[in-house]
Design an enzyme around this catalytic site. Structure first.
Site, PDB file in Angstrom:
ATOM      1  N   SER A 142       0.843  -1.195   0.000  1.00 34.03           N
ATOM      2  CA  SER A 142       0.000   0.000   0.000  1.00 34.03           C
ATOM      3  C   SER A 142       0.880   1.248   0.000  1.00 34.03           C
ATOM      4  CB  SER A 142      -0.939  -0.003   1.203  1.00 34.03           C
ATOM      5  OG  SER A 142      -0.210  -0.021   2.396  1.00 34.03           O
ATOM      6  N   GLN A 146       7.330  -1.519   1.522  1.00 35.25           N
ATOM      7  CA  GLN A 146       6.825  -2.345   2.627  1.00 35.25           C
ATOM      8  C   GLN A 146       7.333  -3.778   2.504  1.00 35.25           C
ATOM      9  OE1 GLN A 146       2.580  -1.955   2.261  1.00 35.25           O
ATOM     10  NE2 GLN A 146       2.498  -0.134   3.544  1.00 35.25           N
ATOM     11  N   LYS A 227      33.332  -1.372  -1.103  1.00 37.97           N
ATOM     12  CA  LYS A 227      34.409  -1.871  -0.223  1.00 37.97           C
ATOM     13  C   LYS A 227      35.599  -0.913  -0.123  1.00 37.97           C
ATOM     14  CE  LYS A 227      33.047  -6.575  -0.876  1.00 37.97           C
ATOM     15  NZ  LYS A 227      33.324  -7.942  -1.207  1.00 37.97           N
ATOM     16  N   ASN A 248      35.508  -5.507   3.852  1.00 35.08           N
ATOM     17  CA  ASN A 248      34.144  -6.037   3.703  1.00 35.08           C
ATOM     18  C   ASN A 248      33.468  -6.145   5.056  1.00 35.08           C
ATOM     19  OD1 ASN A 248      35.543  -8.267   4.715  1.00 35.08           O
ATOM     20  ND2 ASN A 248      34.139  -9.698   3.737  1.00 35.08           N
ATOM     21  N   ASP A 264      36.849 -11.496   3.217  1.00 38.81           N
ATOM     22  CA  ASP A 264      36.699 -12.153   1.904  1.00 38.81           C
ATOM     23  C   ASP A 264      37.924 -12.997   1.602  1.00 38.81           C
ATOM     24  OD1 ASP A 264      34.275 -11.059   1.225  1.00 38.81           O
ATOM     25  OD2 ASP A 264      35.143  -9.382   0.122  1.00 38.81           O
ATOM     26  N   ALA A 387      32.947 -16.079  -7.573  1.00 38.88           N
ATOM     27  CA  ALA A 387      32.500 -15.356  -6.369  1.00 38.88           C
ATOM     28  C   ALA A 387      30.994 -15.123  -6.368  1.00 38.88           C
ATOM     29  CB  ALA A 387      33.232 -14.016  -6.260  1.00 38.88           C
TER      30      ALA A 387
END
Ligand code: NAP
Length: 441
Positions: A142, A146, A227, A248, A264, A387
């Site tokens: 609405s 949301q 990053k 990261n 990472d 990745a």
């Protein structure tokens, strides 16, 4: 609880079993409707009946002072519960709305619409909101932004949130595809850790950190394309992340300082080492199975730097192929390797048995038919890592497996980097089996 909308268009012919009445119009009309409604009641409103007077601004989120005036005028119109919704042009707009909600003397529903406003909807129990809105079905909203009730309750643990809940999240753009909130929120819930982890659609990283600088905002994962920008915002950066040039993970220390690191690197390299050990039946003695191998990295962004730096540390020889050749050159110089353009990749074969790691978003959902290198060229690689983890098996991995290479999916890197972050966020060991199970579903 019954809600009647746009009551001004009716004739105030109300059954008194109705408990909550919403006057939702533009501010001018909802205030007028509220006055008319109060006149109609002549002070005879039953105690259990509450009136919400609501205003929507679909263009922007005004300054705090204007929002304060808006709340005052809604309250003056006789609202028992003040409601306003504004539009998020930037995620930092939500901070102004939290400032109003947390100091409100009247029950308040304060929402910021759009994906950038998601925080306002999920964190309402933390910042003094009276209620939030969720949809029964995805997409049937609405107001823009949301979440579904299912997401509020089961993904973000909405019912467990309270004023001292710590806030974590993943900064990215785009970010809605990230599985990190599912991973961390399920783990937080299972060990009773009082935290919530959100999708944070961020455009301007320095502005985000400058705005959300309180201890409530405790830790962040950082993904594409932020990053490098996040590193520049940190007060301290661990030496590995500094060499890679990207973070990261950002933690807010108890003294308020931001500390950046790169998980990472550990996640990806250990997943590739495990894959290679599988090929060698786990028998490599003390040396890394990467030692001496030619390791070809596609991409020179945050993940590319982490992979190149990590493989170099393990004794591999490095080649970098990137869309922007100058960035490939820069990273290759940093790790003492060779630079290639993406176009050169298909004919690059100085030796057989190389390792290939894609660190670009090529092949990521929804562009699942894209791949960074031809199937013919994949025959030169003994192991191919991607990745990208949505989908789990990308076209690159599928064609690599068909060409006889061992494949390592990005989800293995994702789980590995998440273990490290979870431990930094919570101070507890990561529930590794639970993480694996969540990512399998
Ligand atoms: P980043 O810093 O923004 O770097 C993006 C890299 O991809 C750059 O080298 C860029 O080349 C290249 N690139 C982007 N779009 C391209 C296209 N259409 N064609 C060719 N090259 C393209 O992003 P990042 O943080 O390194 O992330 C890269 C990917 O790795 C994302 O898909 C991300 O989801 C994934 N990732 C996965 C994990 C995991 O746990 N599995 C962890 C981190 C990242 P230019 O230099 O030319 O712009």
């Amino acid at each position: 609880m019954m809600v009647m909308k746009k009551v001004v268009s009716r004739h105030f012919n109300l059954p008194w079993s109705w408990e909550l009445i919403t006057l939702t119009l533009s501010l001018r009309y909802s205030v007028k409707a509220a006055h008319e409604f109060n006149d109609f009641l002549h002070g005879n409103k039953p105690g259990k009946c509450k009136v919400i007077v609501s205003s929507h601004n679909y263009d922007s989120t005004p300054p705090v002072e204007d929002l304060g005036n808006l709340v005052a005028s809604i309250q003056a119109a006789g609202a028992d519960i003040v409601k306003f919704a504004t539009a998020a042009l930037d995620i930092t707009d939500v901070a102004r709305v939290f400032q109003i909600a947390v100091h409100s003397q009247v029950p308040i529903i304060a929402m910021v619409m759009g994906e950038r406003g998601l925080m306002s909807r999920v964190l309402c129990p933390k910042f003094g909101g009276y209620l939030t809105f969720g949809t029964l079905e995805a997409g049937k909203v609405s107001a823009p932004g949301q979440p579904t009730i299912e997401e509020l309750v089961n993904l973000y643990n909405f019912r467990l949130l309270e004023p001292d809940t710590k806030v974590f999240g993943v900064l990215g753009n785009p970010v809605s595809h990230s599985k990190s909130p599912k991973l961390y929120n399920e783990a937080f819930k299972s060990v009773g850790f009082n935290g919530v982890y959100l999708h944070l659609l961020v455009d301007d990283v320095p502005k985000f950190f400058a705005t959300y600088s309180s201890m409530d905002f405790s830790g962040f994962s950082v993904t594409i394309p932020h990053k490098e920008a996040a590193l520049a915002c940190c007060d301290e950066v661990d030496p590995v992340a500094k060499s890679i040039g990207a973070v990261n993970c950002v933690i807010r220390r108890p003294d308020g300082k931001l500390v950046g690191c790169n998980t990472d690197y550990v996640g990806a390299i250990s997943a590739i080492e495990d894959g290679l050990l599988g090929l060698h039946n786990g028998s490599m003695g003390n040396s890394s199975p990467l030692a001496g191998k030619l390791f070809v990295v596609i991409g020179a962004g945050g993940a590319g730097k982490a992979l190149a730096y990590g493989a170099k540390e393990k004794g591999a020889r490095i080649a970098i192929a990137n869309r922007t050749y100058d960035r490939a050159r820069e990273l290759a110089d940093l790790v003492g390797g060779q630079a290639l353009s993406l176009a050169e990749l298909d004919s690059f074969c100085p030796e057989k048995g190389m390792i290939l790691a894609n660190t670009t978003s090529i092949g990521m959902h929804p562009k699942v038919n894209e791949t960074p290198v031809s199937k013919e060229a994949l025959a030169n690689y003994m192991l191919v890592f991607d990745a990208v983890y949505t989908p789990k098996i990308t076209r690159l991995l599928r064609e690599a497996a068909e060409s006889g290479a061992k494949i390592v999916p990005g989800v293995d890197m994702f789980i590995g980097q998440a273990y490290e972050q979870y431990e930094r966020f919570t101070g507890f060991p990561a529930p590794k089996d639970q993480f694996k199970k969540i990512m399998e579903n």
